[in-house]
Scaffold this motif. Structure first.
Motif, PDB file in Angstrom:
ATOM      1  N   ALA A 152       0.811  -1.212   0.000  1.00 50.34           N
ATOM      2  CA  ALA A 152       0.000   0.000   0.000  1.00 50.34           C
ATOM      3  C   ALA A 152       0.852   1.272   0.000  1.00 50.34           C
ATOM      4  O   ALA A 152       0.329   2.354  -0.265  1.00 50.34           O
ATOM      5  CB  ALA A 152      -0.951   0.006   1.200  1.00 50.34           C
TER       6      ALA A 152
ATOM      7  N   SER B  59      -4.389   7.282   1.319  1.00 47.52           N
ATOM      8  CA  SER B  59      -5.426   6.937   0.338  1.00 47.52           C
ATOM      9  C   SER B  59      -6.030   5.583   0.683  1.00 47.52           C
ATOM     10  O   SER B  59      -7.243   5.393   0.598  1.00 47.52           O
ATOM     11  CB  SER B  59      -4.883   6.983  -1.094  1.00 47.52           C
ATOM     12  N   THR B  60      -5.198   4.637   1.128  1.00 43.16           N
ATOM     13  CA  THR B  60      -5.706   3.328   1.546  1.00 43.16           C
ATOM     14  C   THR B  60      -6.546   3.470   2.820  1.00 43.16           C
ATOM     15  O   THR B  60      -7.655   2.934   2.914  1.00 43.16           O
ATOM     16  CB  THR B  60      -4.526   2.363   1.791  1.00 43.16           C
TER      17      THR B  60
ATOM     18  N   ASP C 112       0.164   7.775   0.033  1.00 44.17           N
ATOM     19  CA  ASP C 112      -0.210   6.409  -0.327  1.00 44.17           C
ATOM     20  C   ASP C 112      -0.912   5.700   0.841  1.00 44.17           C
ATOM     21  O   ASP C 112      -1.944   5.033   0.656  1.00 44.17           O
ATOM     22  CB  ASP C 112       1.052   5.641  -0.740  1.00 44.17           C
TER      23      ASP C 112
HETATM   24 MG    MG Z   1      -2.184   3.249  -0.906  1.00 40.39          MG
END
Ligand code: MG
Ligand code: ADP
Length: 303
Positions: free
Chosen positions: A129, A246-247, A243
């Motif tokens: 991720a 966003s997950t 990153d």
């Molecule tokens: Mg991500």
């Protein structure tokens, strides 16, 4: 990282070889699914010394697990395997298996001493991720040490913007339409350095008995997220943060994501839900343009 990389540099192009080499090395160190990667070795041997980059990313990731309050957890990997997302041999695990997997998902179990990391027997880590975001950060460092004037690195859904284009124009970054990922439902126009990372259920999923199971899991249940979120795009100074966020915001869903943003407004996001509502935070609201043909209800999120 299971994606296509593209790099455009304005000015000094010599740095491009160094960037390609570093990102290729990162990819082979971090890929949990490659038998001989550093992460695969750690997961198999349960104790391993890792390289400087891997250690740096593991430490940053563990810190993000803490900050993201349970929605982001790098030890969710055994669940990712059980659902078949790494191999494509998809299966819905039974309730007991899911309870066991959820109980074993806990980043607190990862121990370290120097560059040596240790895991309990039933724990495995996955930096999938955040690997692209970290690669974007490494690329940014190499660019700052070069004489490049501007650059755009695109790694699947993660885009690094660096410097000022020679003609003074802003960068334009498309946001993929979850129903048709080859198209963009809108564009962000950016002048600042930063990273734009998108997580979407459309990246990897399978369908069984009319239910869609996506590759983003809720660490608390070890199940694919099913909360109405279709995609989350985060803009932040750090790629690793963008990153992971966003997950994590995807796992939180719209309401919790807004609450998290108000408590920690050092990033911006665009979040699309299946009721056609597009939530966009203040910091990028004026930089976003909806493409023709999309009739989302746009909601501005104030700090
Ligand atoms: Mg991500
Ligand atoms: P993509 O890889 O498509 O860019 P993400 O950045 O959202 O998507 O990462 C999803 C990957 O991260 C999954 O394939 C899985 O390996 C892992 N993962 C899934 N859910 C989580 C989670 N809640 N926390 C940490 N890692 C996760």
């Amino acid at each position: 990282m299971d994606t296509v990389m593209s790099l455009s540099i304005y000015g000094d192009s010599e740095v491009s070889d160094r960037i390609r080499q570093r990102i290729t090395a990162l990819d082979s160190a971090l890929d949990a699914t490659a038998a001989d990667s550093e992460i695969a070795r750690l997961n198999k041997q349960k104790s391993a010394a890792v390289s400087e980059d891997t250690a740096r990313l593991l430490d940053r990731s563990l810190d993000l697990c803490e900050r993201l309050e349970g929605s982001f957890d790098i030890t969710v990997y055994p669940a990712v395997l059980a659902w078949g997302f790494t191999t494509g041999d998809y299966a819905v695990p039974d309730g007991d298996t899911l309870r066991r997997l959820a109980a074993a998902t806990d980043y607190h179990a990862v121990r370290s001493q120097g560059n040596t990391y240790t895991l309990p027997d039933d724990v495995m880590v996955d930096l999938g991720a955040v690997a692209k975001g970290y690669a974007a950060d490494v690329c940014g460092e190499l660019l700052r040490d070069s004489s490049a004037q501007a650059a755009v690195l695109s790694l699947g859904g993660t885009v690094l913007l660096y410097g000022q284009k020679p003609d003074g124009s802003a960068f334009r970054v498309g946001v993929a339409d979850p129903d048709n990922p080859a198209a963009y439902f809108g564009y962000l126009s950016c002048r600042n350095n930063g990273v734009i990372a998108t997580s979407g259920g459309y990246e990897r999923y399978f369908e069984q008995d009319g239910t869609r199971y996506i590759h983003i899991l809720d660490p608390k249940t070890a199940r694919p997220v099913d909360n109405g979120t279709l995609s989350v795009t985060v803009v932040a100074d750090s790629g690793t943060d963008a990153d992971a966020l966003s997950t994590a915001l995807f796992v939180m869903g719209a309401d919790e994501a807004v609450a998290y943003y108000r408590a920690h407004p050092d990033f911006d996001f665009i979040l699309l839900t299946d009721d056609g509502v597009l939530s966009i935070t203040d910091g990028i609201y004026d930089n976003f343009t909806l493409s023709d043909g999309y009739d989302f209800t746009v909601r501005q999120i104030a700090e």
